[in-house]
Design a protein around this motif. Structure first.
Motif, short mmCIF file in Angstrom:
data_model
loop_
_atom_site.label_atom_id
_atom_site.label_comp_id
_atom_site.label_asym_id
_atom_site.label_seq_id
_atom_site.Cartn_x
_atom_site.Cartn_y
_atom_site.Cartn_z
N GLN A 184 1.01 -1.37 0.07
CA GLN A 184 0.14 -0.11 -0.06
C GLN A 184 0.92 1.26 0.06
O GLN A 184 2.11 1.14 0.32
N MET B 275 1.01 4.40 -5.22
CA MET B 275 0.54 3.40 -6.15
C MET B 275 -0.76 4.02 -7.11
O MET B 275 -1.30 3.49 -7.85
N PHE C 231 2.25 -1.75 -10.59
CA PHE C 231 2.57 -2.21 -9.41
C PHE C 231 2.24 -3.71 -9.26
O PHE C 231 2.94 -4.68 -8.71
N GLU D 103 -7.16 2.13 -5.72
CA GLU D 103 -5.75 1.56 -6.02
C GLU D 103 -4.83 1.87 -5.00
O GLU D 103 -3.46 1.85 -5.25
N GLU E 136 11.00 2.51 -4.32
CA GLU E 136 9.78 3.33 -4.09
C GLU E 136 9.64 3.49 -2.46
O GLU E 136 8.81 4.52 -1.93
N ILE F 247 5.58 3.92 -1.36
CA ILE F 247 4.82 2.98 -0.73
C ILE F 247 5.44 2.52 0.69
O ILE F 247 6.74 2.88 0.85
#
Length: 817
Positions: free
Chosen positions: A322, A326, A332, A356, A382, A388
């Motif tokens: 999560q 994203m 992803f 999303e 990321e 994320i």
């Protein structure tokens, strides 16, 4: 032609093998038969365990080998009575056992167990069982030909879970059976060979798979899978006793149920026969006359049931990717699933919100840490940029799935599923449902699986009968009568009210007993006497750990500590029925907390017997308030004990003797000061005031006691009785004051304008209280709708039988809620 597969338990003993032979003999009279057999039950696990011990230099692998050897030799001894024939069979098996022993010794010496070696090792189980069974069949007049499956089934070299080369395999099978026209052909399941001749195995459910491959290649009339249960069940019968076999089911439903834990069938088994529309029949070797389960292409099968089965997978971990970074960015999901695929991690469940912002997937718990490391590495950049979050993993979970082809044509299935789980405090962590609507899957805590399966099974398959599980503490005078009433009415309640009452916990001050199979009420006293030492905390922990659906705790004590445990029960969604008045007359904040917990955790909290024993006083009051009426005033005689005392007291008797009579008759507590002090009545009017909507505590009630000063000051029951004798003149004066005006003495509770008081009153003739007899109670509600002529409730307000019946009534109310 029919193909029959017999699993490990079916061939697990000489006795069972004889049953198998009888089944084969009967079926082969009408049809050619191909028989596929597994290894003897438990042998595959023992082989693998022995190898795992050998590879770590644990010499106890030799003991496991000896067990494997003894199991097979004992079966031969019991199955083949002829000494000469038995010796021949043992000789052949011992040759294979010698090879097996050398293989284990080699694993021990080189400290290595490769997948290739594992397949060589495990293949011995099926080879030995099939040879023994073929020789036994010959002795029973069945001219069966034993064919090695490794000469038919061709695979790749993905050892321990090989992929079948169907072109080569189907060709081999057809060629063999075209040239060998035997009425019975016996094949070992699970085993195969690669294209270059190496031994391979077909993995989990491999014997079923072998049978399906043979059936498909030969266009068999039917594939029969013989096991130790009478078909696929509506849910796991080990966890749900009410589970029943499913008579007919579609291929798709079978695949869904088998994927989600139905152990009698494995998903790969279905595929080879699905395209050919060959029926699959699940039958019970131990009960061959049982109907079993027929799996066909059609889902109608003469039934209109929307849900066909409920299944589960345990030991699930929920992996969540999560982050705000994203949202709206493609790729992803692709990177996530590629990463898991590279690690050979199977994804069991997927769910993603339309925002999303997150993706949740369910995987096996054993893969969780591998998944964490791999995914965090893939998204390292990321994560470092805070686009994320690091991967989040929750363990200790399970998946419960409701399955049925017809679910897509029925509205409200998911609503019924989720509301049923919610009512029993089963928290749902994730949900997945495909557009086909054939499967609705939920992720829940593993500890809630048994409860979830039971409540869902009750909801979808047992709608006529609801089960209620009772934990009763305080089986003294009133509690004993409650248990006896339940025992007496159990059959009637089940037949007429469709309610299955089960007492699963009993406790008194000394002993307690807990049994999730239900306590035998015909013998409950003896069982309780032999139970474990009683403990308030232990009783609660037992109820919590049993985690049964529709659980209710019934308190028939007057114990402060028991009353203080109600919140614990409510937080576990266990309903509470209280005869004990302490909790509802405790500090208002605690009373209010219990009310809020009841609503929050959907756990009923009923205490009708707090006021008026079996009379519907609180229930009536609640209906008045709920319907919008306003309570202006309450006048009541609420102590059956005090009413009995004053109805039997006159100037011909000593007050001491009347109180003693009331105690002996069971109308007072063992300590009569509780009744005579007026505290008990004050608690009752307090409860009624609170239920009317008034915030009030016990100290806010004026208690005008009629006891003498010395009686109030007494420190023991014996001392109190002495004061009754010494102060008899005081009590006689109370009687005489009322008698001279032809009044009756009544202990009255009053609630007016937000204030309450209790005390003795002289009641004139013609008043509703005047002719109140025996142990009767009376309550008068003056309300907006009943301003002049009150709503009156009158009847017996004390006594073990009526109090127990009031508790029983609360149990029925909870069942119907």
């Amino acid at each position: 032609m029919k193909v029959l597969k017999f699993g490990g338990t079916s061939v697990g003993s000489a006795k069972n093998i004889l049953k198998v032979i009888t089944i084969i003999k009967n079926i082969s009279q009408d049809s050619d038969v191909v028989v596929v057999v597994s290894a003897v039950g438990g042998i595959t696990d023992k082989l693998l365990n022995a190898a795992n011990k050998a590879v770590i230099k644990d010499r106890s692998y030799k003991e496991l080998f000896k067990q494997i050897q003894l199991i097979h030799l004992d079966i031969i001894e019991d199955l083949i009575p002829s000494e000469i024939k038995s010796a021949e069979v043992k000789k052949m098996i011992n040759k294979r056992l010698d090879t097996l022993e050398k293989l284990l010794e080699g694993i021990y010496l080189i400290n290595e167990l490769s997948p290739k070696t594992t397949d060589k090792l495990l293949s011995n189980g099926e080879q030995m069982s099939s040879f023994i069974i073929s020789e036994a069949m010959k002795l029973h007049g069945i001219n069966a030909e034993l064919k090695n499956s490794q000469e038919l089934v061709v695979t790749d070299t993905n050892y321990t879970n090989a992929t079948v080369n169907f072109n080569a395999t189907n060709k081999n099978i057809k060629q063999y059976f075209e040239t060998h026209n035997n009425s019975v052909t016996l094949l070992p399941g699970f085993i195969s060979k690669s294209e270059n001749g190496e031994i391979t195995t077909l993995g989990r459910g491999g014997s079923d798979y072998t049978a399906a491959i043979i059936a498909s290649a030969l266009d068999a009339k039917e594939l029969q899978i013989w096991t130790d249960v009478s078909g696929m069940f509506t849910t796991n019968p080990k966890l749900v006793k009410q589970a029943k076999p499913i008579s007919h089911i579609s291929y798709q439903e079978a695949v869904e149920l088998s994927h989600f834990g139905a152990k009698v069938l494995y998903p790969p088994t279905v595929q080879p026969v699905l395209d050919k529309k060959i029926p699959i029949v699940i039958k019970n070797t131990l009960k061959p006359d049982d109907f079993g389960t027929y799996i066909t292409n059609s889902y109608s099968n003469g039934t209109t049931s929307a849900v066909k089965g409920i299944s589960n997978i345990n030991d699930i971990a929920l992996l969540t990717l999560q982050g705000n970074g994203m949202v709206g960015i493609p790729g992803f999901s692709k990177r996530l699933f590629e990463t898991l695929s590279q690690e050979k991690i199977n994804v069991i469940l997927i769910t993603q919100a339309s925002s999303e912002h997150s993706i949740c997937i369910g995987i096996q718990e054993s893969d969780a840490e591998t998944a964490r490391a791999a995914v965090n590495k893939t998204f390292e950049n990321e994560i470092s940029l805070h686009k994320i979050d690091p991967i989040n993993i929750e363990k200790g979970l399970a998946i419960v799935a409701v399955v049925g082809d017809r679910m897509k044509n029925h509205q409200g299935i998911s609503g019924r599923m989720f509301s049923t789980l919610g009512k029993n405090n089963v928290n749902i962590r994730a949900i997945a449902q495909g557009a086909s609507e054939r499967n609705i899957s939920t992720v829940i805590s593993k500890k809630d699986v048994k409860k979830a399966l039971n409540v869902l099974h009750e909801r979808f398959f047992e709608t006529k009968t609801k089960q209620l599980n009772l934990f009763i503490t305080g089986v003294g005078n009133v509690g004993e009568r409650l248990v006896e009433q339940i025992k007496q009415q159990k059959k009637y309640i089940k037949e007429r009210l469709k309610l299955n009452l089960r007492v699963v916990g009993l406790s008194n001050s000394r002993k307690m007993i807990l049994d999730d199979d239900a306590i035998d009420l015909k013998n409950w006293k003896a069982l309780l006497e032999n139970g474990e030492a009683a403990s308030i905390e232990g009783f609660f922990e037992g109820a919590k750990n049993m985690n049964l659906r529709n659980s209710v705790f019934v308190d028939v004590t007057a114990n402060h500590d028991v009353a203080n445990s109600y919140a614990n029960y409510l937080r576990e969604s266990i309903g509470v029925i209280a005869c004990n008045k302490i909790a509802c007359s405790s500090d208002f904040d605690n009373y209010n907390l219990l009310k809020r917990l009841s609503v929050k955790y959907n756990a009923p909290f009923l205490f009708e017997t707090n006021v008026g024993a079996g009379l519907p006083v609180i229930d009536t009051l609640n209906h008045l308030v709920a319907s919008g009426d306003e309570i202006h005033s309450i006048q009541a005689v609420l102590s059956g004990s005090l009413n009995f005392v004053f109805n039997n007291f006159d100037n011909s008797k000593k007050f001491h003797d009347v109180v003693k009579l009331a105690q002996n008759e069971g109308y007072t507590e063992p300590d009569p000061r509780i009744d005579l002090s007026g505290v008990d009545v004050a608690r009752k009017i307090l409860i009624l005031a609170r239920e009317s909507g008034t915030e009030m505590n016990l100290e806010d009630i004026t208690n005008q006691s009629f006891l003498s000063v010395s009686g109030l000051a007494s420190n023991s029951v014996d001392e109190f009785y002495k004061t009754l004798l010494e102060d008899d003149a005081h009590y006689q004066s109370l009687y005489n004051s009322a008698a001279k005006n032809n009044y009756q003495l009544k202990y009255v509770a009053e609630f007016n304008d937000g204030k309450a008081k209790v005390g003795i009153k002289e009641i004139p003739e013609g008043h509703p209280f005047y002719n109140l007899e025996g142990k009767d109670n009376i309550v008068m509600f003056y309300t907006k709708r009943y301003p002049e002529q009150p709503m009156i409730i009158k009847g017996a307000g004390a006594g073990a039988e009526v109090t127990a019946s009031g508790l029983f009534a609360d149990i029925i109310r909870i069942a119907n809620s």
